[in-house]
Design a protein around this motif. Structure first.
Motif, PDB file in Angstrom:
ATOM      1  N   ILE A  29       0.835  -1.203   0.000  1.00 45.62           N
ATOM      2  CA  ILE A  29       0.000   0.000   0.000  1.00 45.62           C
ATOM      3  C   ILE A  29       0.871   1.254   0.000  1.00 45.62           C
ATOM      4  CG2 ILE A  29      -1.714   1.304   1.308  1.00 45.62           C
ATOM      5  CD1 ILE A  29      -2.812  -1.367   2.281  1.00 45.62           C
ATOM      6  N   ALA A  30       1.966   1.224   0.763  1.00 45.13           N
ATOM      7  CA  ALA A  30       2.866   2.377   0.809  1.00 45.13           C
ATOM      8  C   ALA A  30       3.470   2.649  -0.565  1.00 45.13           C
ATOM      9  CB  ALA A  30       3.972   2.139   1.833  1.00 45.13           C
ATOM     10  N   GLN A  31       3.866   1.593  -1.269  1.00 44.07           N
ATOM     11  CA  GLN A  31       4.425   1.760  -2.606  1.00 44.07           C
ATOM     12  C   GLN A  31       3.416   2.436  -3.532  1.00 44.07           C
ATOM     13  OE1 GLN A  31       7.835   1.345  -2.428  1.00 44.07           O
ATOM     14  NE2 GLN A  31       7.843  -0.069  -4.154  1.00 44.07           N
ATOM     15  N   LEU A  32       2.174   2.001  -3.441  1.00 44.93           N
ATOM     16  CA  LEU A  32       1.116   2.555  -4.290  1.00 44.93           C
ATOM     17  C   LEU A  32       0.858   4.023  -3.957  1.00 44.93           C
ATOM     18  CD1 LEU A  32      -0.996   1.849  -6.465  1.00 44.93           C
ATOM     19  CD2 LEU A  32      -2.555   1.236  -4.617  1.00 44.93           C
ATOM     20  N   ILE A  33       0.740   4.328  -2.667  1.00 39.68           N
ATOM     21  CA  ILE A  33       0.447   5.698  -2.241  1.00 39.68           C
ATOM     22  C   ILE A  33       1.604   6.640  -2.560  1.00 39.68           C
ATOM     23  CG2 ILE A  33       0.147   7.152  -0.186  1.00 39.68           C
ATOM     24  CD1 ILE A  33      -1.584   4.908   0.982  1.00 39.68           C
ATOM     25  N   ASN A  34       2.818   6.194  -2.306  1.00 39.02           N
ATOM     26  CA  ASN A  34       3.982   7.071  -2.494  1.00 39.02           C
ATOM     27  C   ASN A  34       4.278   7.381  -3.958  1.00 39.02           C
ATOM     28  OD1 ASN A  34       4.530   7.451   0.242  1.00 39.02           O
ATOM     29  ND2 ASN A  34       5.802   5.610   0.360  1.00 39.02           N
ATOM     30  N   ARG A  35       3.646   6.652  -4.867  1.00 36.21           N
ATOM     31  CA  ARG A  35       3.804   6.965  -6.291  1.00 36.21           C
ATOM     32  C   ARG A  35       2.848   8.061  -6.753  1.00 36.21           C
ATOM     33  NH1 ARG A  35       4.527   1.147  -7.206  1.00 36.21           N
ATOM     34  NH2 ARG A  35       2.340   0.966  -7.803  1.00 36.21           N
ATOM     35  N   GLN A  36       1.923   8.459  -5.865  1.00 38.85           N
ATOM     36  CA  GLN A  36       0.935   9.467  -6.237  1.00 38.85           C
ATOM     37  C   GLN A  36       1.491  10.875  -6.001  1.00 38.85           C
ATOM     38  OE1 GLN A  36      -1.734   8.068  -7.734  1.00 38.85           O
ATOM     39  NE2 GLN A  36      -0.574   6.215  -7.211  1.00 38.85           N
ATOM     40  N   PRO A  37       1.101  11.836  -6.838  1.00 40.92           N
ATOM     41  CA  PRO A  37       1.620  13.198  -6.682  1.00 40.92           C
ATOM     42  C   PRO A  37       0.981  13.975  -5.538  1.00 40.92           C
ATOM     43  CG  PRO A  37       0.052  13.115  -8.490  1.00 40.92           C
ATOM     44  CD  PRO A  37       0.249  11.698  -8.043  1.00 40.92           C
ATOM     45  N   ASP A  38      -0.156  13.463  -5.016  1.00 39.01           N
ATOM     46  CA  ASP A  38      -0.902  14.235  -4.025  1.00 39.01           C
ATOM     47  C   ASP A  38      -0.965  13.590  -2.647  1.00 39.01           C
ATOM     48  OD1 ASP A  38      -2.402  12.147  -5.028  1.00 39.01           O
ATOM     49  OD2 ASP A  38      -4.305  13.240  -4.979  1.00 39.01           O
ATOM     50  N   MET A  39      -0.225  12.503  -2.426  1.00 39.00           N
ATOM     51  CA  MET A  39      -0.270  11.850  -1.114  1.00 39.00           C
ATOM     52  C   MET A  39       1.017  11.093  -0.847  1.00 39.00           C
ATOM     53  SD  MET A  39      -2.966   8.719  -1.898  1.00 39.00           S
ATOM     54  CE  MET A  39      -4.192   9.778  -2.659  1.00 39.00           C
ATOM     55  N   GLU A  40       1.289  10.856   0.446  1.00 36.34           N
ATOM     56  CA  GLU A  40       2.476  10.110   0.846  1.00 36.34           C
ATOM     57  C   GLU A  40       2.235   9.441   2.192  1.00 36.34           C
ATOM     58  OE1 GLU A  40       5.674  12.845   1.321  1.00 36.34           O
ATOM     59  OE2 GLU A  40       4.667  14.024   2.878  1.00 36.34           O
ATOM     60  N   VAL A  41       2.951   8.356   2.449  1.00 35.65           N
ATOM     61  CA  VAL A  41       2.878   7.674   3.738  1.00 35.65           C
ATOM     62  C   VAL A  41       3.850   8.353   4.692  1.00 35.65           C
ATOM     63  CG1 VAL A  41       3.328   5.516   4.961  1.00 35.65           C
ATOM     64  CG2 VAL A  41       2.160   5.481   2.749  1.00 35.65           C
ATOM     65  N   CYS A  42       3.333   8.819   5.821  1.00 39.03           N
ATOM     66  CA  CYS A  42       4.182   9.524   6.788  1.00 39.03           C
ATOM     67  C   CYS A  42       4.626   8.622   7.929  1.00 39.03           C
ATOM     68  CB  CYS A  42       3.459  10.749   7.340  1.00 39.03           C
ATOM     69  SG  CYS A  42       1.985  10.380   8.328  1.00 39.03           S
ATOM     70  N   GLY A  43       4.013   7.426   8.038  1.00 42.03           N
ATOM     71  CA  GLY A  43       4.392   6.515   9.102  1.00 42.03           C
ATOM     72  C   GLY A  43       3.710   5.172   8.956  1.00 42.03           C
ATOM     73  N   GLU A  44       4.309   4.136   9.556  1.00 43.50           N
ATOM     74  CA  GLU A  44       3.750   2.788   9.538  1.00 43.50           C
ATOM     75  C   GLU A  44       3.859   2.188  10.936  1.00 43.50           C
ATOM     76  OE1 GLU A  44       5.337   0.205   6.538  1.00 43.50           O
ATOM     77  OE2 GLU A  44       5.726   1.872   5.151  1.00 43.50           O
ATOM     78  N   GLU A  45       2.787   1.522  11.381  1.00 44.73           N
ATOM     79  CA  GLU A  45       2.795   0.865  12.686  1.00 44.73           C
ATOM     80  C   GLU A  45       2.079  -0.473  12.590  1.00 44.73           C
ATOM     81  OE1 GLU A  45       4.565   1.863  15.044  1.00 44.73           O
ATOM     82  OE2 GLU A  45       4.933   3.966  14.527  1.00 44.73           O
ATOM     83  N   ALA A  46       2.385  -1.370  13.557  1.00 40.73           N
ATOM     84  CA  ALA A  46       1.826  -2.720  13.527  1.00 40.73           C
ATOM     85  C   ALA A  46       0.852  -3.001  14.658  1.00 40.73           C
ATOM     86  CB  ALA A  46       2.953  -3.753  13.557  1.00 40.73           C
ATOM     87  N   ASP A  47       0.768  -2.126  15.669  1.00 41.13           N
ATOM     88  CA  ASP A  47      -0.160  -2.373  16.775  1.00 41.13           C
ATOM     89  C   ASP A  47      -0.845  -1.083  17.192  1.00 41.13           C
ATOM     90  OD1 ASP A  47       1.202  -1.190  19.333  1.00 41.13           O
ATOM     91  OD2 ASP A  47       2.792  -2.293  18.314  1.00 41.13           O
ATOM     92  N   ALA A  48      -1.926  -1.228  17.948  1.00 46.94           N
ATOM     93  CA  ALA A  48      -2.786  -0.095  18.267  1.00 46.94           C
ATOM     94  C   ALA A  48      -2.086   0.955  19.123  1.00 46.94           C
ATOM     95  CB  ALA A  48      -4.048  -0.591  18.969  1.00 46.94           C
ATOM     96  N   GLY A  49      -1.337   0.522  20.126  1.00 48.05           N
ATOM     97  CA  GLY A  49      -0.671   1.477  21.006  1.00 48.05           C
ATOM     98  C   GLY A  49       0.325   2.347  20.269  1.00 48.05           C
ATOM     99  N   ALA A  50       1.165   1.714  19.457  1.00 50.31           N
ATOM    100  CA  ALA A  50       2.153   2.466  18.684  1.00 50.31           C
ATOM    101  C   ALA A  50       1.473   3.358  17.656  1.00 50.31           C
ATOM    102  CB  ALA A  50       3.113   1.499  17.996  1.00 50.31           C
TER     103      ALA A  50
END
Length: 236
Positions: A29-50
């Motif tokens: 999903i990050a690869q797909l989003i980061n290829r767009q001119p109007d959006m980017e992934v600013c962070g990734e987490e694996a659990d609710a607390g983080a």
């Protein structure tokens, strides 16, 4: 307190926080989003607390969250994020059957629900729709929601999703995964007595006589929803 406006200024990319306990899903999903001119992934987490801490720190424009997270509830994360950031849109991305879980996600505060098998095809459309202040759900689910709204009552052949509260359904699902009362209490951050109360409520609402029937029906329901077969209600 003034709510933050999450529509990004012209020329600035929308910042998206990804929350999923599968690294390969986040990567795709990050690869797909980061290829767009109007959006980017600013962070990734694996659990609710983080994820909640990351949202506090990064202040993303949108969160994409799975319902099944490591030792935590994705629904609880959605509730907590909505309480802390009322205007921040949340898109739920999940393998769980939308006919069962989409309404729960919306009641928790999500603005969109997308099945993972449609993610690569539909996620960009869903993200842009939420960023524009709208909601996202599949056409089939939109029809079901409209039918229920018009009827103001559960549809014929109501499943546990129609008869149980959101928390009761969470407990019911975990019972179907053969979790003990203590394990359920730990996962949902509840007391053992509270889980026992929910078990009794579930048995009453579904017309089940004892704990054995409860486990049998919960297990069968989990298997049906996982396989895509329409879930059934309790015994007639």
């Amino acid at each position: 307190m003034t709510q933050r406006h999450y529509a990004q200024p012209e020329g600035r990319k929308a910042r998206i926080l990804l929350v999923d306990d599968h690294a390969v899903v986040r990567f795709g999903i990050a690869q797909l989003i980061n290829r767009q001119p109007d959006m980017e992934v600013c962070g990734e987490e694996a659990d609710a607390g983080a994820a909640f801490s990351a949202a506090e720190r990064l202040k993303p424009d949108l969160v994409i969250a799975d319902l099944s997270l490591k030792e935590s509830s994705g629904l609880e994360l959605v509730r907590n994020l909505k309480a802390r950031f009322p205007s921040m849109p949340i898109l739920v991305l999940s393998v769980h059957d939308e006919s069962v879980y989409a309404e729960m996600a919306f009641r928790a505060g999500a603005m969109g629900y997308l099945m993972k098998d449609q993610a690569l095809e539909k996620v960009l459309e869903a993200v842009r729709r939420l960023l524009n202040g709208s909601v996202y759900v599949s056409d089939a689910m939109a029809v079901k929601l409209l039918q229920k709204q018009l009827q103001k009552q559960p549809l014929p052949g109501a499943s546990p999703a129609d008869l149980l509260s959101d928390r009761e359904l969470e407990v019911f699902e975990l019972i179907g995964h053969w979790k003990t009362t203590r394990q359920i209490a730990q996962e949902l951050h509840l007391s053992v007595k509270t889980v026992e109360y929910y078990r009794e409520q579930i048995k009453r609402k579904l017309g089940l006589k004892n704990a054995v029937e409860l486990v049998q029906h919960a297990t069968a329901w989990v298997e049906r929803t996982s396989s895509g077969v329409p879930p059934e209600t309790g015994p007639s």
